[in-house]
Motif scaffolding. Structure first.
Motif, short mmCIF file in Angstrom:
data_model
loop_
_atom_site.label_atom_id
_atom_site.label_comp_id
_atom_site.label_asym_id
_atom_site.label_seq_id
_atom_site.Cartn_x
_atom_site.Cartn_y
_atom_site.Cartn_z
N ARG A 89 0.82 -1.20 0.00
CA ARG A 89 0.00 0.00 0.00
C ARG A 89 0.87 1.27 0.00
N ASP B 103 2.17 1.77 -3.44
CA ASP B 103 1.14 2.20 -4.40
C ASP B 103 1.13 3.71 -4.51
N GLU B 104 1.51 4.38 -3.41
CA GLU B 104 1.37 5.83 -3.38
C GLU B 104 2.69 6.59 -3.49
N TYR C 70 -9.05 -1.06 -1.56
CA TYR C 70 -7.68 -0.54 -1.54
C TYR C 70 -7.57 0.68 -0.65
N LYS C 71 -8.62 1.50 -0.67
CA LYS C 71 -8.59 2.69 0.20
C LYS C 71 -9.89 2.78 0.95
N GLN D 69 -12.86 4.09 -0.84
CA GLN D 69 -13.18 3.51 -2.15
C GLN D 69 -14.11 2.31 -2.03
N TYR E 212 -15.58 -1.43 -2.34
CA TYR E 212 -14.95 -2.72 -2.11
C TYR E 212 -14.66 -3.41 -3.45
N THR F 293 -6.21 -8.96 -7.19
CA THR F 293 -6.41 -8.56 -5.80
C THR F 293 -6.65 -9.77 -4.91
N THR G 58 -3.43 -11.54 -4.23
CA THR G 58 -2.42 -10.85 -3.42
C THR G 58 -2.77 -10.87 -1.93
N TYR H 290 -1.66 -7.31 1.14
CA TYR H 290 -2.59 -6.34 1.73
C TYR H 290 -3.37 -7.04 2.83
#
Ligand code: ADP
Ligand code: MG
Length: 579
Positions: free
Chosen positions: A108, A111-112, A347-348, A351, A353, A380, A383, A389
């Motif tokens: 995560r 990702d940013e 993910y956030k 956001q 699901y 997803t 992972t 995650y």
């Protein structure tokens, strides 16, 4: 002291010895700097008195001065060398800590974050810190001592004249700080401009094929010229302040010297001052410019270093989102049962699901295919098993153990993933395959490559397994890279395999071959295959169809065709495309 301040000073801890040597030498340097004018003073006094052994005394003072100079030089060398070494070692400690920390941060985070930005932090920011770490104490010690020393010497010789000198100093200091600030601002802005130029070059060159195909070179040149001109402007401001700073400071010192010479000259006429004292005064005034330059320098180091330190700590204080829980266990023999129990994931926070209340039971050794439209959450889902995650709700179990209670290292060594985005490291083919199991023998590496249907093309490369596939090395096709990454996982040989569209970049011929070896490898181990081309997973024991975050359908190929739902539709579309 707050925790960051404590942390700041803690990096000195292993080097207190070096720091003491550095500071002791700095004190010596300063003391000798102050002693030299006093020697000259003594010599002048001797000359004025002209005693019978005058020559002897002159030679003795000369010898003493040479001795002092020698110590001064050695101490200065030590300050330069030891100080820098201390800085370099502290820098390397911090960089290592940062690197280790970065490796622990979770998906995560990445990702940013831009990797470029992180590179700056591990190089530039830490470098400016090391400058502060070693020049800081030196600058403070030497400048304080020089300043105080000169102050007392001057007051002792002639308080009135000393007052004149010290009246100049605040003006000089303000002048120096002002132009130094401007110089630094200009320096920062020209660094930014260089960054813009680099970005522009990169943009244009990365898109050079588009630029040329639209014949837009002139437009790009214009954009570039704009950035380039801005750079020159930022330099102009910098050089102007630099000229003011250095030459202005020099003029100030000269001005003070002239004042001293004039007022001192008058005092000599009045017989209230000796020639020796005047000479000492002039020499001491020359020393005063040094503390000012050091303070100004320290102010810059401090600003840059502390900013760097804050940025460094901002990253260092980020807790890895995913880490071993207290009492996490080491896996023993893994059967390979994977269970999703009411798993939901986004993910956030704000956001939607991606997965909604997914329940799935994969038996040990089962071969399961996951299909569904692009962006539906297949990657997803996979992972979440190695805990890249954390799930928002629900639990994933491996052999009935909550994955959050398994040590990350143990969990991840038992799962092999061929990721959708393949990454190969700079280095040879051999090194890249062996990354799957760093202690594997050459034979094992080759066997894995054979199984992944990669051996033949590797042997055709200029240096076979020793071919460099780094940035400057051989370019591999997408399918070749894919086969290398499959070989890497074959070598790892884990009880649970995940193939994320692993054969999508292969041509039909090699796809079949890889497919076969994949099936061989998946024999008796749990395998999850995400497939784009449905023809490749017809023989899966179970096919799972994801849609809208839930498992819409599951069953064998035949069952799903009979059901005539999403899978049947997708399959027929693909069949029609082929025929
Ligand atoms: P699939 O593999 O089925 O094509 P993914 O699992 O990659 O789909 O993506 C599912 C959804 O999650 C998509 O809407 C995608 O945009 C989003 N997504 C994927 N990865 C990330 C990420 N790292 N951060 C935020 N959103 C993501
Ligand atoms: Mg995907």
């Amino acid at each position: 002291m707050n925790s960051r301040t404590k942390k700041f000073f803690s990096y000195y801890k292993p080097y207190l010895g070096l720091l003491s040597v550095d500071l002791a030498c700095a004190f010596m340097v300063s003391a000798i700097t102050l002693a030299l004018p006093l020697c000259v003073r003594y010599m002048t006094q001797v000359l004025e008195n002209n005693p019978p052994d005058v020559l002897y005394q002159i030679y003795t003072i000369g010898a003493v001065m040479i001795g002092l100079l020698a110590i001064h030089t050695v101490c200065n060398m030590l300050v330069t060398y030891q100080g820098h070494m201390m800085g370099a070692k502290m820098e390397s400690d911090m960089r290592r800590e940062m690197f280790d920390h970065l490796q622990k941060l979770s998906f995560r985070f990445y990702d940013e974050q831009k990797t470029g930005e992180l590179m700056t932090r591990t190089t530039h920011d830490i470098f400016s810190l090391s400058e502060l770490y070693h020049h800081g104490p030196e600058d403070i010690a030497i400048s304080l001592m020089n300043f105080i020393g000169v102050f007392f010497i001057l007051i002792h010789i002639d308080a009135k004249l000393a007052l004149i000198v010290f009246l100049f100093l605040p003006v000089m200091a303000i002048y120096a700080f002002y132009f130094n600030q401007k110089m630094n601002a200009a320096l920062r802005s020209s660094k930014d401009r260089i960054g813009d130029i680099n970005a522009q070059v990169e943009d244009t060159l990365s898109g050079i094929r588009v630029v040329q195909s639209f014949a837009n070179e002139a437009i790009e040149t214009k954009k570039f010229a704009y950035e380039n001109d801005r750079f020159v402007e930022s330099r102009r401001a910098g050089y102007r302040s630099e000229a003011y700073f250095h030459e202005g400071l020099f003029a100030f010192t000269e001005l003070i010297t002239i004042a001293v010479v004039v007022f001192g000259g008058v005092a000599i006429v009045d017989a209230s001052m000796s020639l020796a004292d005047l000479l000492t005064f002039v020499l001491c005034v020359g020393i005063l410019i040094d503390p000012i330059k050091r303070w100004v320098n320290f102010a810059r180091l401090y600003q840059e270093g502390i900013t760097g330190f804050d940025r460094f700590m901002d990253i260092l204080e980020i807790e890895p989102e995913i880490q071993d829980s207290a009492g996490a266990i080491e896996l023993g023999h893994v059967h390979g049962k994977v269970t999703f129990s009411n798993v939901s994931f986004a993910y956030k926070e704000d956001q939607d699901y991606v997965l909604k209340n997914v329940n799935l039971d994969v038996r040990p050794g089962e071969y399961v295919a996951i299909v569904g439209a692009s962006g539906v959450g297949k990657t997803t889902l996979c992972t979440l098993i190695p805990r890249f995650y954390e799930t928002n709700q629900g639990t994933i179990y491996l052999d009935g153990i909550d994955v959050r209670n398994i040590r990350l290292h143990s969990l991840r060594t038992n799962i092999g993933i061929v990721q959708q985005d393949i990454y190969l490291f700079p280095g040879t083919v051999f090194e890249n395959i062996r990354y799957g199991r760093p202690n594997a023998s050459r034979e094992e590496v080759i066997a894995a490559a054979v199984k992944a249907n990669a051996h033949d093309f590797i042997m055709e490369l200029p240096n076979g397994y020793e071919t460099d596939i780094g940035q400057r090395g051989i370019k591999l096709s997408g399918g070749q890279k894919q086969r290398l990454s499959i070989a890497r996982v074959f070598l790892k040989n884990p009880p649970i395999l995940i193939f994320d569209e692993a054969t999508s970049a292969l041509d039909n011929e090699s796809e079949k071959a890889v497919q076969q070896s994949l099936e061989k490898l998946s024999d008796s181990r749990t395998t999850l295959v995400i497939a784009h081309r449905l023809s490749t997973i017809r023989h899966a024991q179970r096919i799972i169809v994801l849609a809208d975050g839930v498992i819409e359908e599951q069953g064998t190929h035949e069952e799903l065709l009979v059901r005539n739902g999403i899978y049947a539709r997708l399959y027929n579309v693909q069949q029609n495309l082929i025929s």
